[in-house]
Enzyme design. Sequence first.
Site: not given
Ligand code: AMP
Length: 663
Positions: A339, A341, A346, A361, A391, A432, A508, A515
Amino acid sequence: MEYSKLADLYERLEKEPAKLKKTEYIANFIAQTPSSILPAVIMLIQGKLFPQWYEKEIGVASKMMVKAIALSTGFSEAYIMERFAKLGDLGLVAEELIKNKKQVTLFQKPLTIELVYTNLRKLAEIEGAGAQDRKMNIVKELIAFAKPKEARYVVRTVLEELRIGVAEGIVRDAIAKAYFCDILWFDASMNNPRITELIKSCSNAVFIFEKGTKEKLLARGKVSKDEFERFERNNKVSEKSLEEIKGMNVWKKACGVDYIILMDERLGNELKANILGAIEWAWFLRPDYGDITLVAKEKGIEGLKNIKIEVGKPVYVLLAEKAPSLQEALQEYEHAAIEFKYDGMRTQIHKKGNKVMLFTRRLENVTNAFPDLVELVKNNIKAEECVIEGETIGIDPQTSKPLPFQYLSQRIHRKYDIHRLIKEIPIQVNLFDIIYLNGEMLFNKPFRERRKILESITNIIPGQFQLAEQLITKDLKEAEAFYKKALEMGQEGVMVKNLDAIYQPGKRVAGGWLKVKPVMETLDLAITGALWGTGKRSGWFGSFILACRDQNTGKFLECGMLGTGIKEKKTNKEDITFKDLTEMLKPYVELEKGNEVKIRPKIVIEVAYEEIQRSPNYSSGYALRFPRLIRVRWDKDVTEIDTLERIKYLFSMQRGRESPTKR
Ligand code: AMP
């Protein structure tokens, strides 16, 4: 229950640095607290009046508190300010002044926990004309009725700084200790100082020992026969086989046992993990220890495991892990979905009939800041009751391209001008996941099914309210093309998701989401300033001003502030500590003003970061987001550091995004 009992507990906790002891004090206290006030007590022990997602605020600042103390003690505000400057804590000031109170309160009645809790909670409800006076009256009255020590903690609770060092983990452990057996085990040589201490000093408790433990303990001479016999006289001690212990219900109310003592470490870990895991699960689904404590007390592990989502109360969300590359991420799962990102907020969306609530979040309630999103959900989600996730990103109204997160962040805590900002920074929602629908929790359904359910209840408005762009493939070429498209469209990267995975709140999980985003190349920058540190960093520079060079004039231009990647203590030879950096920089200090220091550019460091943002706060016009020290570049002279031109270039290359228009 008298508030003075709670104040005594607060004082013990404040004086006690050891976590284990703190846990024990809280556990003993809550074990004796009647159920009717248990949630209030648990809240107050955490220094809170509401769970973290509650949208209203207590809204009493130090200034108003000074007035309230003045009115209830008869001392002047000037005198209170003087004592405040000296003691640094209005709680201590109130305590001192009540001891020397000028006005005598007639008909002094003792404060109860119920009274303090309900009155303080009223503070958040008071709004409108005369709100300040009405709030002040409540606080003033409570202080007037308080004994000195009680006043210390009432004041601190209102100001939301209890200062007793009770973190979330301590509350969790205290709940485990209060309502479930304490499970302890020996190592292979029958050592465990806590158990031997219990044998030597404990009385009036119920113990179960794994069969054979006593003999082994005596044979090893860890305790004497006399000591053990005394222990058996003063406590109720029995033995059970491992099998019997394994099958026990470890809820105190069911088994009546305080301690289980084992030699089998594996079973020990298993039983303990089962208890803590049940509390943690409940906490992820209902992050409110008030509710959880009551369930633990009255329904045990089964009750905790059966806690349900309550629409309107946010849950902790599933988190993602980093993958080193798209290829590796793709290999991880048998069936993968990729998907976009998106880089935004969030958003956990709760819908019940016509009522919609939005949480971040970190479980902040942002419903009031996003009326546009509330409307979109009301009109386009076809479900009576649900909890869905997505998101939310900001969109540039001119180009319709995604805006960097910093623009949307202006909207997140906004209380005023919301309607102007809706126009300036319109949103796009990319849904999502779904975790709850019409009374059913969907955690155990595989992602592929959850996504289908989500699709079936969503009315899509392209570009505004849509499902996260998704591709189901195992083919690296196709995946790479999708990744490239995401970056070209200005997104942050991609998420690779396991189509077979369940949803694990708060965690996690391996096998869930991975990601993948481009790694930003590091920059070599000069340090041109610093701020003296506080707390653990006092005596050293605690944060550092970074600068690049203007390629034309040679001038140093600030581009961020760094405080990460530097160690408090040296554990590896390569570690750079605050002390190291301070000593390196001190010879070049040019000017000191307050806690700020200007430093001649001499030291060059390599810095990693998440992103480059535009920023009016730094002379370069750019700021590094989350900069982190990699190493000191002894080999580089300041004339060789990265230039403004390079930063501008990296900024424009970021995620294939050109700079947003007009901002
Ligand atoms: P990170 O904050 O870098 O750990 O990445 C995780 C975050 O990416 C999630 O908590 C979401 O806020 C965001 N996110 C963006 N796009 C998506 C997606 N398609 N699926 C899940 N999370 C996403």
